[in-house]
Write a protein that holds these residues in place. Structure first.
Motif, short mmCIF file in Angstrom:
data_model
loop_
_atom_site.label_atom_id
_atom_site.label_comp_id
_atom_site.label_asym_id
_atom_site.label_seq_id
_atom_site.Cartn_x
_atom_site.Cartn_y
_atom_site.Cartn_z
N GLY B 1 0.82 -1.19 0.00
CA GLY B 1 0.00 0.00 0.00
C GLY B 1 0.86 1.24 0.00
N ALA B 2 0.19 2.39 -0.09
CA ALA B 2 0.89 3.66 -0.21
C ALA B 2 1.49 4.09 1.11
CB ALA B 2 -0.06 4.71 -0.73
N GLY B 3 0.88 3.72 2.22
CA GLY B 3 1.35 4.18 3.52
C GLY B 3 1.27 3.07 4.54
N VAL B 4 1.55 3.45 5.79
CA VAL B 4 1.44 2.50 6.89
C VAL B 4 -0.03 2.35 7.27
CG1 VAL B 4 2.12 2.00 9.26
CG2 VAL B 4 3.72 3.17 7.72
N SER B 5 -0.48 1.13 7.38
CA SER B 5 -1.88 0.87 7.68
C SER B 5 -2.01 0.16 9.02
CB SER B 5 -2.49 0.01 6.57
OG SER B 5 -3.83 -0.32 6.86
N GLN B 6 -2.91 0.65 9.86
CA GLN B 6 -3.13 0.03 11.17
C GLN B 6 -4.59 -0.36 11.31
OE1 GLN B 6 -0.49 3.22 13.54
NE2 GLN B 6 -1.12 1.47 14.79
N SER B 7 -4.81 -1.48 11.99
CA SER B 7 -6.18 -1.90 12.26
C SER B 7 -6.26 -2.61 13.61
CB SER B 7 -6.67 -2.85 11.15
OG SER B 7 -5.86 -4.00 11.08
N PRO B 8 -7.38 -2.49 14.32
CA PRO B 8 -8.50 -1.61 13.97
C PRO B 8 -8.17 -0.15 14.25
CG PRO B 8 -8.89 -2.59 16.11
CD PRO B 8 -7.59 -3.19 15.61
N ARG B 9 -8.97 0.78 13.82
CA ARG B 9 -8.76 2.18 14.14
C ARG B 9 -9.17 2.48 15.58
NH1 ARG B 9 -8.67 6.46 11.06
NH2 ARG B 9 -7.90 7.31 13.01
N TYR B 10 -10.20 1.80 16.02
CA TYR B 10 -10.70 1.97 17.39
C TYR B 10 -10.97 0.60 18.00
CZ TYR B 10 -11.60 6.61 15.48
OH TYR B 10 -11.47 7.83 14.86
N ASP B 24 0.53 -2.83 9.14
CA ASP B 24 1.06 -3.15 7.83
C ASP B 24 2.01 -2.03 7.41
OD1 ASP B 24 -1.71 -4.79 7.45
OD2 ASP B 24 -0.16 -5.50 6.07
N PRO B 25 3.30 -2.25 7.42
CA PRO B 25 4.24 -1.17 7.09
C PRO B 25 4.28 -0.91 5.60
CG PRO B 25 5.44 -3.20 7.40
CD PRO B 25 4.00 -3.51 7.71
N ILE B 26 4.99 0.13 5.21
CA ILE B 26 5.22 0.39 3.80
C ILE B 26 6.07 -0.75 3.24
CG2 ILE B 26 6.36 1.96 2.17
CD1 ILE B 26 5.58 4.25 4.08
N SER B 27 5.68 -1.23 2.08
CA SER B 27 6.36 -2.38 1.49
C SER B 27 7.86 -2.11 1.33
CB SER B 27 5.75 -2.68 0.11
OG SER B 27 6.42 -3.76 -0.50
N GLY B 28 8.65 -3.08 1.79
CA GLY B 28 10.10 -2.96 1.65
C GLY B 28 10.79 -2.25 2.80
N HIS B 29 10.02 -1.67 3.72
CA HIS B 29 10.64 -0.99 4.85
C HIS B 29 11.19 -2.01 5.84
CE1 HIS B 29 9.02 3.39 4.64
NE2 HIS B 29 9.56 2.98 3.51
N VAL B 30 12.45 -1.81 6.18
CA VAL B 30 13.17 -2.74 7.04
C VAL B 30 12.80 -2.54 8.51
CG1 VAL B 30 15.48 -3.26 7.90
CG2 VAL B 30 15.09 -3.01 5.45
N SER B 31 12.70 -1.28 8.89
CA SER B 31 12.50 -0.96 10.31
C SER B 31 11.03 -0.74 10.61
CB SER B 31 13.28 0.31 10.67
OG SER B 31 14.66 0.11 10.49
N LEU B 32 10.61 -1.23 11.79
CA LEU B 32 9.24 -1.04 12.24
C LEU B 32 9.25 -0.73 13.72
CD1 LEU B 32 6.10 -3.01 11.24
CD2 LEU B 32 6.55 -2.61 13.66
N PHE B 33 8.47 0.27 14.11
CA PHE B 33 8.43 0.75 15.49
C PHE B 33 6.98 0.78 15.98
CE2 PHE B 33 12.73 2.53 15.46
CZ PHE B 33 12.94 2.75 14.12
N TRP B 34 6.81 0.54 17.27
CA TRP B 34 5.55 0.77 17.96
C TRP B 34 5.76 1.85 19.01
CZ3 TRP B 34 0.80 -1.09 16.74
CH2 TRP B 34 0.71 -2.24 15.94
#
Lengths: 113, 113
Positions: B1-10, B24-34
Motif C-alpha cells: 500500500g501507499a502508507g502504513v496501515s493500522q487496524s482496527p482504528r478503534y 502493515d508497514p510500507i512495502s520494503g521498509h526494514v525498520s518497524l516501530f511501535w
C-alpha cells in the motif's frame, strides 16, 4: 537520557502571521531530527527531516533549522493559514542508539481566520 | 500500500481482555516501530524491529505487552489482561532503513473500560 522540550505548548494566532516553534534537546549527539504534524484523532505526518550534518531544510512555507551544538531546532511557518492548525511534534534520533525517536510533547497551533 | 496501515482504528476492551493490534508497514521498509501516545503527550517508544528481529523492547511497560513481526513485514502488538492505564493511541511507524525517516500509520485508539 535524551529529553526533548517544545515551547510554546500552545499558540493561537490570526491568519497571515509568520510563526516560530521551538524545540530543544538535552543530548546534542543526535543522528537526525524530524518535525511532524498531527491532526486531531490522526497519526503523524512527516514534515521535514534534518540530518545532523545539515543546518536547515525547507518545504514550501516551512523551514526548519538545526543548531546541534546548542541542542535546538526551530520550525518557521510563513504566512500561516487556518489549515495549518494542528499539533506540531519534534523528535530526534540519538547517534548512539538504534533508530527510535524521542519526542517532545508538541506545540498545539490554532490559526484563526 | 501507499502508507502504513493500522487496524482496527478503534478498539474498546473490557478490563482483563486480550487485544491484538495490527500494523502493515510500507512495502520494503526494514525498520518497524511501535509507540504509545497518551492524551496530550508525545509518543513514547515501545519496541523496534529490524526485519523479523526484535532488536529493542525496552519501552514495553510490562510483560503483558508482546510484539511480533514473524516474516519481517506485518507486525502485531498484543496486550494481555488489559488494564485501564493501557488506554492510549498505539502508533506504528516504518522506515526504509535504521535511523531513516519514519512514516506513521493513523494509529489505533484503545479504550479499556
Amino acid at each position: 537520557k535524551q529529553e526533548v522540550t517544545q515551547i510554546p505548548a500552545a499558540l493561537s494566532v490570526p491568519e497571515g502571521e509568520n510563526l516560530v516553534l521551538n524545540c530543544s534537546f538535552t543530548d546534542s549527539a543526535i543522528y537526525n531530527l524530524q518535525w511532524f504534524r498531527q491532526d486531531p484523532g490522526k497519526g503523524l505526518t512527516s514534515l521535514l527531516l534534518i540530518q545532523s550534518s545539515q543546518r536547515e531544510q525547507t518545504s514550501g512555507r516551512l523551514n526548519a533549522s538545526l543548531d546541534k551544538s546548542s541542542g535546538r531546532s526551530t520550525l518557521y511557518i510563513a504566512a500561516s493559514q487556518p489549515g495549518d492548525s494542528a499539533t506540531y511534534l519534534c523528535a530526534v534520533i540519538r547517534g548512539s542508539t538504534l533508530g527510535r525517536l524521542y519526542f517532545g510533547r508538541g506545540t498545539q497551533l490554532t490559526v484563526w481566520p | 500500500g501507499a502508507g502504513v496501515s493500522q487496524s482496527p482504528r478503534y478498539k474498546v476492551a473490557k478490563r482483563g481482555q486480550d487485544v491484538a493490534l495490527r500494523c502493515d508497514p510500507i512495502s520494503g521498509h526494514v525498520s518497524l516501530f511501535w509507540y504509545q501516545q497518551a492524551l496530550g503527550q508525545g509518543p513514547e517508544f515501545l519496541t523496534y524491529f529490524q526485519n523479523e528481529a526484535q532488536l529493542d523492547k525496552s519501552g514495553l511497560p510490562s510483560d503483558r505487552f508482546f510484539a511480533e513481526r514473524p516474516e519481517g513485514s506485518v507486525s502485531t502488538l498484543k496486550i494481555q489482561r488489559t488494564q485501564q492505564e493501557d488506554s492510549a493511541v498505539y502508533l506504528c511507524a516504518s522506515s526504509p532503513r535504521d535511523r531513516g525517516e519514519s512514516f506513521f500509520g493513523q494509529g489505533t485508539r484503545l479504550t479499556v473500560v
